[in-house]
Design an enzyme around this catalytic site. Structure first.
Site: not given
Ligand SMILES: *Cc1c(COP(=O)(O)O)cnc(C)c1O
Length: 392
Positions: A78-79, A186, A207, A247, A333
């Protein structure tokens, strides 16, 4: 597997990450060994096998949000999806404008790309939330301008679990012809998302918050009404129609597909079960005085309970709980110093109430029995920290 010698704490941090479902691991395993091919190899069986498995996962993912497989772009999580959506739109719509709207309670993976763009000359409006954690739709409407190119508002909050009114936000964006991105990290497998009904143009997924593997995610990119333009942020072998080179990571993608399939099948029964666990926990702890629920009481993820505890030190609270349960506190943190959660301060919590917060993130593998233990231990710990005085 060996049984751990010591009892491990009960895992209640399912918003940070979830354990891999054994059924997901099972589906992934062959793709680490015999089916190792590169899905971009079009001349032989090894490539075809990998490509077929990826196509299958893509269809599951698309189906779960009423999209088409061509609208799914695999990423590392998600990042990356948030970065691609926000920076990718910013770069592709320079002609239209430089104004982006987001929300004070967003994840850092949304807020930080916005800040980065601000340094490049974009204008960012960060809207406040109401005390229940939800966006005020009137405020959103007023914030929209002729040069607004994107609204980014999350589906479900990772700290307080609140669900933003996506359908209403989507309607407003659509009416003003502004693209709508949602961070669905989420939300996937926990609430149903419909990209057409909610007028979503871009959706970020991952995932590992849904019992799948870490390091894999996706971005939904609308192809019709309107067709979203996106400037790639990784250049290379032109995988994913040039939007995201590199890839494809077949085993992780297979696991992602399986995880979403399972979550969608079990969505209703699991939601009901988690609500019961959450209510039980809340009923037990809210007997005490000075317990504040963070976030809207019902418009929230079934597995999320976030409370602030008056009259106790946040750090002492965590120390008291951590032998029995793995939960998160209301502090984060950031660059080595401890700060109160920006989400809790955004809903108006004082610094001390933000520090003394507990996020219980219940998930698929938590049992009734565990929640009973957790509830008792929480009450006991709070009473002990308050000087052993019995609340009446
Ligand atoms: C965990 C989370 C992310 C980051 O997801 P990653 O797959 O760990 O990069 C982004 N947004 C929300 C709301 C999250 O809970």
């Amino acid at each position: 597997m060996h049984q751990p010698l010591k009892q491990r704490p009960i895992y209640l941090d399912n918003h940070a990450t979830t354990p891999l479902d054994p059924r997901v691991l099972e589906a992934m395993l062959p793709y680490f060994s015999e089916h190792f091919g590169n899905p971009a190899s079009v001349n032989h069986l090894y490539g075809w096998e990998a490509e077929a498995a990826i196509q299958h996962a893509r269809e599951i993912l698309a189906g779960s949000i009423h999209a088409t497989p061509e609208e799914i772009v695999f990423t590392s999580g998600a990042t990356e999806s948030n970065n691609l959506a926000i920076k990718g739109v910013a770069e592709a719509y320079l002609d239209k404008g430089r104004h982006i709207i987001s929300l004070a309670t967003e994840h850092r993976a949304v807020l930080d790309p916005c800040r980065y763009l601000e340094r490049l000359g974009f204008e960012i409006t960060i809207l406040p939330v109401k005390s229940d954690g939800l966006v005020d739709l009137m405020t959103l409407e007023k914030a929209l301008r002729a040069d607004t190119i994107l609204v980014s508002m999350m589906a479900a909050n990772n700290e307080i679990g609140v669900l933003q009114p996506l359908t209403e936000i989507g309607a407003i964006c659509h009416q003003h012809q502004v693209l709508f991105h949602t961070d669905g990290a989420q939300a996937i497998g926990k609430i149903s998302l419909d990209v057409d009904a909610m007028k979503l143009d871009l959706v970020s997924f991952t995932a590992h918050k849904a019992y799948g593997p870490k390091g894999i995610g996706a971005l939904y990119v609308r192809r019709k009404n309107p067709r979203v333009k996106l400037a790639p942020q990784l250049h290379g072998g032109s995988q994913e129609r040039g939007i995201r080179s590199g890839t494809l990571y077949t085993p992780q993608i297979v696991g992602f597909g399986e995880a979403v399939k399972l979550a969608m099948t079990e969505l209703e029964s699991e939601t009901q079960r988690l609500i019961e666990l959450r209510e039980k926990l809340w009923q037990t702890v809210s007997i005490l005085d000075g317990i504040y629920l963070n976030g809207h009481p019902t418009k929230r993820l079934a597995g999320n309970l976030n409370i602030s505890v008056a009259g106790v030190d946040g750090q002492a609270l965590m120390l008291g709980l951590q032998t029995v349960m793995a939960v998160s506190s209301g502090s984060a943190c950031t660059s080595a110093k401890i700060e109160p959660s920006h989400v809790l301060t955004a809903i108006g919590r004082s610094e001390s109430l933000a520090y003394a917060a507990i996020r219980f993130g219940m998930g698929r593998f938590n049992t009734q029995d565990e929640i009973t233990q957790v509830a008792e231990k929480t009450v006991e710990t709070i009473q002990a920290l308050r000087g052993g005085l019995k609340n009446t």
